[in-house]
Scaffold this motif. Structure first.
Motif, PDB file in Angstrom:
ATOM      1  N   ASP A 108       0.840  -1.191   0.000  1.00 39.59           N
ATOM      2  CA  ASP A 108       0.000   0.000   0.000  1.00 39.59           C
ATOM      3  C   ASP A 108       0.881   1.249   0.000  1.00 39.59           C
ATOM      4  O   ASP A 108       1.828   1.342   0.793  1.00 39.59           O
ATOM      5  CB  ASP A 108      -0.893  -0.032   1.242  1.00 39.59           C
ATOM      6  CG  ASP A 108      -1.672   1.249   1.424  1.00 39.59           C
ATOM      7  OD1 ASP A 108      -2.506   1.557   0.564  1.00 39.59           O
ATOM      8  OD2 ASP A 108      -1.423   1.960   2.424  1.00 39.59           O
ATOM      9  N   PRO A 180      -2.483 -12.282   4.956  1.00 41.43           N
ATOM     10  CA  PRO A 180      -1.579 -11.753   5.963  1.00 41.43           C
ATOM     11  C   PRO A 180      -1.084 -12.893   6.860  1.00 41.43           C
ATOM     12  O   PRO A 180       0.079 -12.986   7.198  1.00 41.43           O
ATOM     13  CB  PRO A 180      -2.434 -10.782   6.750  1.00 41.43           C
ATOM     14  CG  PRO A 180      -3.650 -10.518   5.944  1.00 41.43           C
ATOM     15  CD  PRO A 180      -3.805 -11.677   5.026  1.00 41.43           C
ATOM     16  N   PHE A 183      -5.628 -17.524   9.957  1.00 45.87           N
ATOM     17  CA  PHE A 183      -5.938 -17.905  11.336  1.00 45.87           C
ATOM     18  C   PHE A 183      -7.293 -18.577  11.414  1.00 45.87           C
ATOM     19  O   PHE A 183      -7.918 -18.593  12.440  1.00 45.87           O
ATOM     20  CB  PHE A 183      -5.880 -16.677  12.268  1.00 45.87           C
ATOM     21  CG  PHE A 183      -6.701 -15.510  11.804  1.00 45.87           C
ATOM     22  CD1 PHE A 183      -8.049 -15.446  12.084  1.00 45.87           C
ATOM     23  CD2 PHE A 183      -6.108 -14.487  11.091  1.00 45.87           C
ATOM     24  CE1 PHE A 183      -8.806 -14.368  11.660  1.00 45.87           C
ATOM     25  CE2 PHE A 183      -6.871 -13.407  10.667  1.00 45.87           C
ATOM     26  CZ  PHE A 183      -8.215 -13.351  10.948  1.00 45.87           C
ATOM     27  N   ARG A 184      -7.746 -19.065  10.283  1.00 44.41           N
ATOM     28  CA  ARG A 184      -9.054 -19.710  10.319  1.00 44.41           C
ATOM     29  C   ARG A 184      -8.945 -21.115  10.857  1.00 44.41           C
ATOM     30  O   ARG A 184      -7.891 -21.707  10.825  1.00 44.41           O
ATOM     31  CB  ARG A 184      -9.663 -19.735   8.924  1.00 44.41           C
ATOM     32  CG  ARG A 184     -10.316 -18.414   8.590  1.00 44.41           C
ATOM     33  CD  ARG A 184     -10.716 -18.331   7.159  1.00 44.41           C
ATOM     34  NE  ARG A 184      -9.610 -17.866   6.351  1.00 44.41           N
ATOM     35  CZ  ARG A 184      -9.723 -17.470   5.106  1.00 44.41           C
ATOM     36  NH1 ARG A 184     -10.887 -17.489   4.528  1.00 44.41           N
ATOM     37  NH2 ARG A 184      -8.692 -17.057   4.428  1.00 44.41           N
TER      38      ARG A 184
ATOM     39  N   GLU B  19     -13.631  -9.479  -3.958  1.00 48.80           N
ATOM     40  CA  GLU B  19     -12.838 -10.701  -4.059  1.00 48.80           C
ATOM     41  C   GLU B  19     -12.317 -11.158  -2.694  1.00 48.80           C
ATOM     42  O   GLU B  19     -12.200 -12.343  -2.418  1.00 48.80           O
ATOM     43  CB  GLU B  19     -11.662 -10.463  -5.012  1.00 48.80           C
ATOM     44  CG  GLU B  19     -10.916 -11.726  -5.382  1.00 48.80           C
ATOM     45  CD  GLU B  19      -9.820 -11.430  -6.403  1.00 48.80           C
ATOM     46  OE1 GLU B  19      -8.733 -11.977  -6.258  1.00 48.80           O
ATOM     47  OE2 GLU B  19     -10.077 -10.638  -7.321  1.00 48.80           O
ATOM     48  N   TYR B 286      -4.243  -2.272   0.277  1.00 49.11           N
ATOM     49  CA  TYR B 286      -4.761  -2.124   1.644  1.00 49.11           C
ATOM     50  C   TYR B 286      -6.115  -2.819   1.751  1.00 49.11           C
ATOM     51  O   TYR B 286      -6.370  -3.601   2.678  1.00 49.11           O
ATOM     52  CB  TYR B 286      -4.872  -0.635   1.955  1.00 49.11           C
ATOM     53  CG  TYR B 286      -5.685  -0.258   3.171  1.00 49.11           C
ATOM     54  CD1 TYR B 286      -5.081  -0.044   4.406  1.00 49.11           C
ATOM     55  CD2 TYR B 286      -7.066  -0.057   3.083  1.00 49.11           C
ATOM     56  CE1 TYR B 286      -5.829   0.338   5.518  1.00 49.11           C
ATOM     57  CE2 TYR B 286      -7.817   0.322   4.184  1.00 49.11           C
ATOM     58  CZ  TYR B 286      -7.197   0.522   5.391  1.00 49.11           C
ATOM     59  OH  TYR B 286      -7.939   0.901   6.494  1.00 49.11           O
ATOM     60  N   GLN B 289      -5.899  -6.680   1.709  1.00 45.03           N
ATOM     61  CA  GLN B 289      -5.311  -7.276   2.924  1.00 45.03           C
ATOM     62  C   GLN B 289      -6.217  -7.108   4.143  1.00 45.03           C
ATOM     63  O   GLN B 289      -6.416  -8.054   4.908  1.00 45.03           O
ATOM     64  CB  GLN B 289      -3.954  -6.629   3.206  1.00 45.03           C
ATOM     65  CG  GLN B 289      -2.877  -7.030   2.206  1.00 45.03           C
ATOM     66  CD  GLN B 289      -1.554  -6.352   2.515  1.00 45.03           C
ATOM     67  OE1 GLN B 289      -1.079  -6.363   3.633  1.00 45.03           O
ATOM     68  NE2 GLN B 289      -0.971  -5.731   1.523  1.00 45.03           N
ATOM     69  N   ARG B 292      -9.571  -9.141   3.780  1.00 41.53           N
ATOM     70  CA  ARG B 292      -9.353 -10.593   3.929  1.00 41.53           C
ATOM     71  C   ARG B 292      -9.158 -10.953   5.405  1.00 41.53           C
ATOM     72  O   ARG B 292      -9.736 -11.916   5.901  1.00 41.53           O
ATOM     73  CB  ARG B 292      -8.149 -11.026   3.086  1.00 41.53           C
ATOM     74  CG  ARG B 292      -8.009 -12.543   3.012  1.00 41.53           C
ATOM     75  CD  ARG B 292      -7.007 -12.987   1.961  1.00 41.53           C
ATOM     76  NE  ARG B 292      -7.492 -12.677   0.633  1.00 41.53           N
ATOM     77  CZ  ARG B 292      -6.963 -11.756  -0.170  1.00 41.53           C
ATOM     78  NH1 ARG B 292      -5.908 -11.083   0.202  1.00 41.53           N
ATOM     79  NH2 ARG B 292      -7.469 -11.545  -1.353  1.00 41.53           N
ATOM     80  N   ALA B 293      -8.386 -10.135   6.102  1.00 37.07           N
ATOM     81  CA  ALA B 293      -8.133 -10.409   7.516  1.00 37.07           C
ATOM     82  C   ALA B 293      -9.412 -10.279   8.345  1.00 37.07           C
ATOM     83  O   ALA B 293      -9.699 -11.124   9.210  1.00 37.07           O
ATOM     84  CB  ALA B 293      -7.067  -9.452   8.047  1.00 37.07           C
ATOM     85  N   ALA B 296     -11.984 -13.112   7.732  1.00 39.56           N
ATOM     86  CA  ALA B 296     -11.607 -14.292   8.519  1.00 39.56           C
ATOM     87  C   ALA B 296     -11.935 -14.070   9.995  1.00 39.56           C
ATOM     88  O   ALA B 296     -12.379 -14.998  10.684  1.00 39.56           O
ATOM     89  CB  ALA B 296     -10.121 -14.578   8.339  1.00 39.56           C
ATOM     90  N   ALA B 297     -11.756 -12.850  10.479  1.00 39.20           N
ATOM     91  CA  ALA B 297     -12.031 -12.572  11.894  1.00 39.20           C
ATOM     92  C   ALA B 297     -13.523 -12.677  12.209  1.00 39.20           C
ATOM     93  O   ALA B 297     -13.903 -13.245  13.233  1.00 39.20           O
ATOM     94  CB  ALA B 297     -11.513 -11.173  12.249  1.00 39.20           C
ATOM     95  N   ARG B 303     -17.833 -18.475  14.860  1.00 44.95           N
ATOM     96  CA  ARG B 303     -17.613 -19.850  15.345  1.00 44.95           C
ATOM     97  C   ARG B 303     -17.167 -19.866  16.800  1.00 44.95           C
ATOM     98  O   ARG B 303     -16.847 -20.923  17.328  1.00 44.95           O
ATOM     99  CB  ARG B 303     -16.561 -20.538  14.474  1.00 44.95           C
ATOM    100  CG  ARG B 303     -17.023 -20.822  13.048  1.00 44.95           C
ATOM    101  CD  ARG B 303     -16.054 -21.763  12.353  1.00 44.95           C
ATOM    102  NE  ARG B 303     -14.728 -21.188  12.221  1.00 44.95           N
ATOM    103  CZ  ARG B 303     -14.278 -20.559  11.140  1.00 44.95           C
ATOM    104  NH1 ARG B 303     -15.059 -20.446  10.096  1.00 44.95           N
ATOM    105  NH2 ARG B 303     -13.060 -20.057  11.097  1.00 44.95           N
ATOM    106  N   GLN B 305     -14.385 -18.614  17.949  1.00 47.44           N
ATOM    107  CA  GLN B 305     -12.928 -18.793  18.049  1.00 47.44           C
ATOM    108  C   GLN B 305     -12.252 -17.489  18.476  1.00 47.44           C
ATOM    109  O   GLN B 305     -12.818 -16.416  18.293  1.00 47.44           O
ATOM    110  CB  GLN B 305     -12.372 -19.252  16.695  1.00 47.44           C
ATOM    111  CG  GLN B 305     -12.822 -20.650  16.324  1.00 47.44           C
ATOM    112  CD  GLN B 305     -12.384 -21.053  14.919  1.00 47.44           C
ATOM    113  OE1 GLN B 305     -12.053 -20.193  14.108  1.00 47.44           O
ATOM    114  NE2 GLN B 305     -12.415 -22.331  14.640  1.00 47.44           N
ATOM    115  N   PRO B 308      -7.471 -12.919  16.287  1.00 47.79           N
ATOM    116  CA  PRO B 308      -6.039 -12.680  16.109  1.00 47.79           C
ATOM    117  C   PRO B 308      -5.721 -11.204  16.337  1.00 47.79           C
ATOM    118  O   PRO B 308      -6.628 -10.379  16.349  1.00 47.79           O
ATOM    119  CB  PRO B 308      -5.820 -13.031  14.649  1.00 47.79           C
ATOM    120  CG  PRO B 308      -7.124 -12.657  14.017  1.00 47.79           C
ATOM    121  CD  PRO B 308      -8.189 -12.897  15.033  1.00 47.79           C
ATOM    122  N   LEU B 311      -2.032  -8.337  12.905  1.00 46.21           N
ATOM    123  CA  LEU B 311      -1.700  -8.817  11.561  1.00 46.21           C
ATOM    124  C   LEU B 311      -1.517  -7.674  10.571  1.00 46.21           C
ATOM    125  O   LEU B 311      -0.872  -7.836   9.547  1.00 46.21           O
ATOM    126  CB  LEU B 311      -2.814  -9.730  11.050  1.00 46.21           C
ATOM    127  CG  LEU B 311      -3.073 -10.992  11.849  1.00 46.21           C
ATOM    128  CD1 LEU B 311      -4.197 -11.780  11.220  1.00 46.21           C
ATOM    129  CD2 LEU B 311      -1.813 -11.846  11.913  1.00 46.21           C
TER     130      LEU B 311
END
Lengths: 184, 331
Positions: A108, A180, A183-184, B19, B286, B289, B292-293, B296-297, B303, B305, B308, B311
C-alpha cells in the motif's frame, strides 16, 4: 527540497570520477514508447488525473543509476540525471522494490509512506492523483512490455517470471494477494 | 455473521474488496458530496453502475456515501447524487445532513437510508429522531463510545448499528471538526477533504522530513522514523505547559489507527449489525489485505474462536494501533 543523490561515480586516485551514464536518448525513447502504450491501454489514467496530468513528476528510483521525468499529459517518460534534474512540480523517491510492489498492489502506498520507504516532495495533489489513477488501472508491467514486444512477448513473459523468482521483485500483477496470516 | 462493510475509492478497489470477502462496499462520487473527495479518487456515474453490477453478481452490496453537508443554494449537486445512486442500483445511501435526509425520504421512499458517522448521532434520542423522522435503517456510530455504551444504545433503538473496527481515527466530534478548514479553508464536512492534498507540502530539511498544512508546520519526522498523515489533529506541536515550560508532543491525538479486531466478539454481543473498515483513500492493496483479515475474523467470531491481533500493523497510521474509545479507561 529533498536531498539530491549524486550520480554514480568511482574513485580514481582519490578523486570521484562520474561513471558514464547509460545512453539517455535511446532509453528515453524506449520508456516514452512504453508510457504511450500504457496510456493507450489504460485511458482512465489521464481521466482520473485530470489537470494534475499536466504536472512534471521526478521519479527517483534510488537504486537505479538515473531518475526519470514523467510527464503524463505529454505521454513522455524520459531519463535524466541527479546532478541536473529538469524543472519538476513534484518528486517521488524510493527503491525499485517499493515502486514495483505499489504498482502491482502488493504494498500500500500510504504504508510505504508511513514507513519512510517512499518519500515525496512538491505538489502533493499530483502525487495523490497519480497514485490513485495507477492503482485503479491495475497495470501489469510484464503484460505491458509483452504486448509491446509483439512476437517476443511470450519469451519476455518467461524471462520476467524467471527474474521475479531470482530477484524477489514484483514484476507482474498477481490477482490473489497472499493472506496476511491464515488464522481460520 | 456480522456484516463487513469495506471501503473502495476506485472501481479496482471495489473489485478487490468483493474478491477478498466484503459483504458490502461503500464508495462515493468524484465530487464534494462525499467525505473522501481526494484527487484521482472515487466513482463516475458509469463506474458506480458497473461496480454495483459487479458486486451484486457476487452477492455483495454497495452503499453510496453522500455524507457531506450541502451548501445553501447548491443542494442540486447532493440531490442528483442521491437520485443517481438509486438509479445505479445502490443498496443504500449514507447521509449525514438533516435536510438531505428529508429530501431523500420524501423523493426516494424506496431507497434505504443509513446515517453517516458524520451526523455524530451518539445517543438513543438522536438516533431515534433520525429513525422516526426519515426512516433511517442503520446508524454508523461515532468513534467515541465504549462497547458498553454501544450495548446500552442498542437496547433503546430499533435500527441497526454499524461501528468502525479498523483505520484512521478522528479525535473530534465527527462532522463538526473545524481544524482542517481553520488551516486551509477546506473541510471534510463541507468539501469532503480533511487536510486537502492541495495544501500539504513535504520537504526534507536538515535530514528530517517536514510536513506543512497551509501555513502550519505540523510534523518534523526524523529520517527513518514512522510518518503520520498530515492532519492537524495528529500534529506534533511545541507549546508551553501549565507552568509555562515548553513541551513538544501530540497535543490532540497520537498518530495511531484503530484496530478493534479483538473486540469483535464483544461488539457482536453488544448487538452491532455491521463492522466498518475506514480507508477509501487507500490503495487496493490495503483493501485486499484488511478485508481478507477481517472476513476471517468475523467468521472466527461467528464460530466462537479467539481473535487474532497485530496482523495489519504495517498498514496502520504511525504503524501503531489502538482500540480507541471502545475500551477506554479515561473520560
Amino acid at each position: 527540497m529533498m536531498r539530491i543523490l549524486s550520480d554514480p561515480s568511482v574513485k580514481v586516485l582519490g578523486r570521484s570520477v562520474p561513471l558514464p551514464l547509460p545512453p539517455m536518448a535511446p532509453l528515453s525513447m524506449l520508456f516514452s514508447r512504453l508510457m504511450r502504450h500504457v496510456l493507450q491501454r489504460h485511458p482512465s489514467i489521464l481521466r482520473r488525473m485530470g489537470a494534475t496530468a499536466g504536472s512534471r513528476f521526478l521519479i527517483d528510483v534510488t537504486d537505479m543509476p538515473f531518475p526519470m521525468l514523467l510527464e503524463p499529459s505529454l505521454r513522455r517518460l524520459t531519463v535524466t540525471t541527479r546532478r541536473n534534474p529538469p524543472p519538476h512540480d513534484t518528486e517521488i523517491r524510493g527503491k525499485l522494490k517499493s515502486f514495483l510492489a505499489m504498482l502491482h498492489a502488493e504494498e500500500d502506498g500510504d504504508a510505504l509512506f508511513f514507513s519512510g520507504e517512499l518519500e515525496i516532495a512538491g505538489d502533493t495533489s499530483s502525487v495523490v492523483a497519480l497514485r490513485n489513477a495507477l492503482d485503479d488501472a491495475e497495470i501489469d508491467l510484464t503484460e505491458e512490455l509483452a504486448t509491446l514486444a509483439g512476437p517476443a512477448g511470450p519469451a519476455l513473459r518467461r524471462m520476467s517470471a524467471l527474474l521475479e523468482r531470482r530477484t524477489g521483485l514484483s514484476l507482474s500483477r498477481h490477482r490473489v494477494q497472499e493472506d496476511p496470516e491464515d488464522f481460520r | 455473521m456480522m456484516e463487513l462493510v469495506c471501503p473502495a475509492g476506485t472501481p479496482a478497489a471495489l473489485r478487490a474488496a468483493v474478491e477478498a470477502g466484503a459483504h458490502a462496499i461503500y464508495c462515493g462520487f468524484a465530487d464534494e458530496t462525499n467525505a473522501r473527495n481526494f484527487p484521482g479518487l472515487n466513482f463516475s456515474r458509469e463506474e458506480l453502475a458497473e461496480g454495483v453490477a459487479h458486486a451484486h453478481a457476487r452477492g455483495a452490496k454497495v452503499l453510496v456515501a453522500i455524507n457531506t453537508f450541502p451548501r445553501a443554494g447548491d443542494q442540486a449537486l447532493w440531490h442528483s447524487a442521491v437520485a443517481d445512486a438509486e438509479a445505479a442500483g445502490a443498496d443504500a445511501v449514507i447521509l449525514a445532513d438533516i435536510g438531505l435526509l428529508a429530501h431523500a425520504a420524501e423523493k426516494h421512499p424506496n431507497l434505504r437510508l443509513h446515517l453517516s458517522v458524520q451526523a455524530a448521532a451518539a445517543n438513543p434520542d438522536a438516533i431515534n429522531l433520525y429513525a422516526e423522522s426519515f426512516g433511517v435503517r442503520r446508524v454508523v456510530l461515532p468513534r467515541v463510545l465504549t462497547v458498553d455504551e454501544i450495548a446500552a444504545i442498542n437496547r433503546e433503538i430499533d435500527v441497526e448499528t454499524e461501528v468502525f473496527v479498523f483505520g484512521g481515527l478522528c479525535v473530534m466530534a465527527e462532522g463538526r471538526c473545524a481544524l482542517s478548514s481553520y488551516a486551509t479553508g477546506k473541510s471534510p464536512n463541507m468539501n469532503g477533504v480533511c487536510s486537502p492534498a492541495s495544501h500539504v507540502a513535504y520537504a526534507e530539511v536538515n535530514g528530517a522530513q517536514e510536513a506543512r498544512l497551509g501555513d502550519f508546520l505540523i510534523h518534523r519526522t526524523p529520517k527513518g522514523a514512522v510518518a503520520p498523515y498530515p492532519t492537524l489533529c495528529k500534529g506534533c506541536f511545541t507549546s508551553p505547559d501549565a507552568k509555562g515550560e515548553v513541551q513538544t508532543g501530540h497535543i490532540f491525538e497520537d498518530p495511531a489507527s484503530l484496530d478493534a479486531t479483538r473486540l469483535i466478539p464483544a461488539l457482536q454481543k453488544a448487538g452491532v449489525t455491521a463492522l466498518k473498515i475506514e480507508g477509501r483513500q487507500r490503495s487496493r492493496a490495503y483493501v485486499a489485505q484488511v478485508v481478507r483479515a477481517f472476513r476471517a475474523a468475523v467468521e472466527a467470531a461467528d464460530r466462537g474462536q479467539p481473535m487474532p491481533e497485530g496482523l495489519l500493523a504495517k498498514l496502520t497510521e504511525g504503524q501503531a494501533a489502538t482500540t480507541g474509545a471502545y475500551a477506554k479507561t479515561w473520560r
